[in-house]
Design a protein around this motif. Structure first.
Motif, PDB file in Angstrom:
ATOM      1  N   LEU A 137      -6.170  17.466 -33.766  1.00 16.76           N
ATOM      2  CA  LEU A 137      -5.426  18.036 -32.652  1.00 16.76           C
ATOM      3  C   LEU A 137      -6.317  18.022 -31.423  1.00 16.76           C
ATOM      4  O   LEU A 137      -7.388  18.654 -31.408  1.00 16.76           O
ATOM      5  N   LEU A 138      -5.908  17.276 -30.408  1.00 11.80           N
ATOM      6  CA  LEU A 138      -6.632  17.179 -29.142  1.00 11.80           C
ATOM      7  C   LEU A 138      -5.880  17.974 -28.085  1.00 11.80           C
ATOM      8  O   LEU A 138      -4.654  17.854 -27.964  1.00 11.80           O
ATOM      9  N   TRP A 139      -6.606  18.757 -27.302  1.00 10.02           N
ATOM     10  CA  TRP A 139      -5.998  19.581 -26.254  1.00 10.02           C
ATOM     11  C   TRP A 139      -6.558  19.161 -24.893  1.00 10.02           C
ATOM     12  O   TRP A 139      -7.774  19.146 -24.697  1.00 10.02           O
ATOM     13  N   MET A 140      -5.660  18.820 -23.955  1.00  9.55           N
ATOM     14  CA  MET A 140      -6.068  18.499 -22.593  1.00  9.55           C
ATOM     15  C   MET A 140      -6.408  19.811 -21.896  1.00  9.55           C
ATOM     16  O   MET A 140      -5.540  20.623 -21.601  1.00  9.55           O
ATOM     17  N   ASP A 141      -7.702  20.025 -21.658  1.00 10.38           N
ATOM     18  CA  ASP A 141      -8.179  21.339 -21.230  1.00 10.38           C
ATOM     19  C   ASP A 141      -8.107  21.476 -19.703  1.00 10.38           C
ATOM     20  O   ASP A 141      -9.131  21.500 -19.006  1.00 10.38           O
ATOM     21  N   VAL A 142      -6.880  21.587 -19.217  1.00 12.11           N
ATOM     22  CA  VAL A 142      -6.592  21.762 -17.793  1.00 12.11           C
ATOM     23  C   VAL A 142      -5.793  23.055 -17.655  1.00 12.11           C
ATOM     24  O   VAL A 142      -4.806  23.234 -18.387  1.00 12.11           O
ATOM     25  N   PRO A 143      -6.171  23.963 -16.752  1.00 10.33           N
ATOM     26  CA  PRO A 143      -5.405  25.202 -16.587  1.00 10.33           C
ATOM     27  C   PRO A 143      -3.940  24.923 -16.275  1.00 10.33           C
ATOM     28  O   PRO A 143      -3.604  23.922 -15.619  1.00 10.33           O
TER      29      PRO A 143
END
Length: 213
Positions: A137-143
């Motif tokens: 599971l990859l998460w695009m870490d942008v607010p």
């Protein structure tokens, strides 16, 4: 947050290194290593998934926008399970019916091969119902606010009404079914290459693999 040694930049770059790591992982669903790219709308999921697919030698990408609809922004789990996950579990090619957002109707079936790695990208790709069959599971870490502003600028004023409905719907979804706490890898935009960091759910990867064994 510490950068995972497996994801540190080197001569090959972070994406080829990640691709090699994914290909070396055990299958998570039939013969497939199913990899989710999740994050807020406007966070760059589609672009990143395309680059990762290229690094994987042309891995198939399922865009969850094709399974959602105007009336069911997040209620696509049953379609994903029936049209994609079930065939993959049997080692078969999947066939899904993509939604036409202009015609407001589902179109003819489209094939999705049971390749060694298949990427699914979209808001909610790492949801509770899907995580047990994910290899990563990859998460695009942008607010959220930053991502939404990017998305609104990208889509222009003609999509303003859609965004007014989307933002509270996305907020409700992640409040009840968050993905980031379970992400194995956080993806942060860089000047040239993305930074790939160990995610808060990194330990869940080994537990999922053990459960599958």
């Amino acid at each position: 947050m510490r950068q995972d040694p497996a994801h540190q930049s080197g001569p090959a770059g972070p994406l080829p290194r990640l691709a090699a790591e994914l290909l070396a992982a055990p299958p998570s669903l039939g013969p497939v290593r199913l990899v989710a790219v999740d994050g807020h709308a406007g966070s760059g999921k589609t672009t990143f998934a395309g680059r990762l697919a290229e690094a994987l030698g042309g891995a198939p990408v399922l865009h969850l926008d094709d399974l959602a609809s105007h009336e069911e922004l997040f209620a696509w789990t049953a379609r994903l399970r029936t049209q994609v996950l079930a065939p993959f579990s049997r080692g078969e090619e999947a066939r899904y019916r993509p939604y036409d957002w202009r015609r407001r109707a589902f179109g003819p079936a489209r094939p999705l091969p049971a390749a060694p790695v298949v990427l699914i990208e979209g808001v909610g790709a790492g949801r509770r119902a899907v995580r047990p069959v994910l290899a990563r599971l990859l998460w695009m870490d942008v607010p959220a606010r930053t991502a939404h502003l990017r998305g609104e600028r990208r889509d222009g004023p003609e999509q303003a009404a859609f965004w007014r409905g989307w933002v509270p719907a996305e907020r409700r979804h992640f409040a009840s079914d968050p993905s980031r706490p379970f992400a194995d890898t956080l993806v942060r935009h860089g000047a040239a290459e993305p930074a790939l960091l160990s995610g808060p759910g990194r330990g869940h990867l080994n537990r999922r693999a053990g459960d599958r064994g």
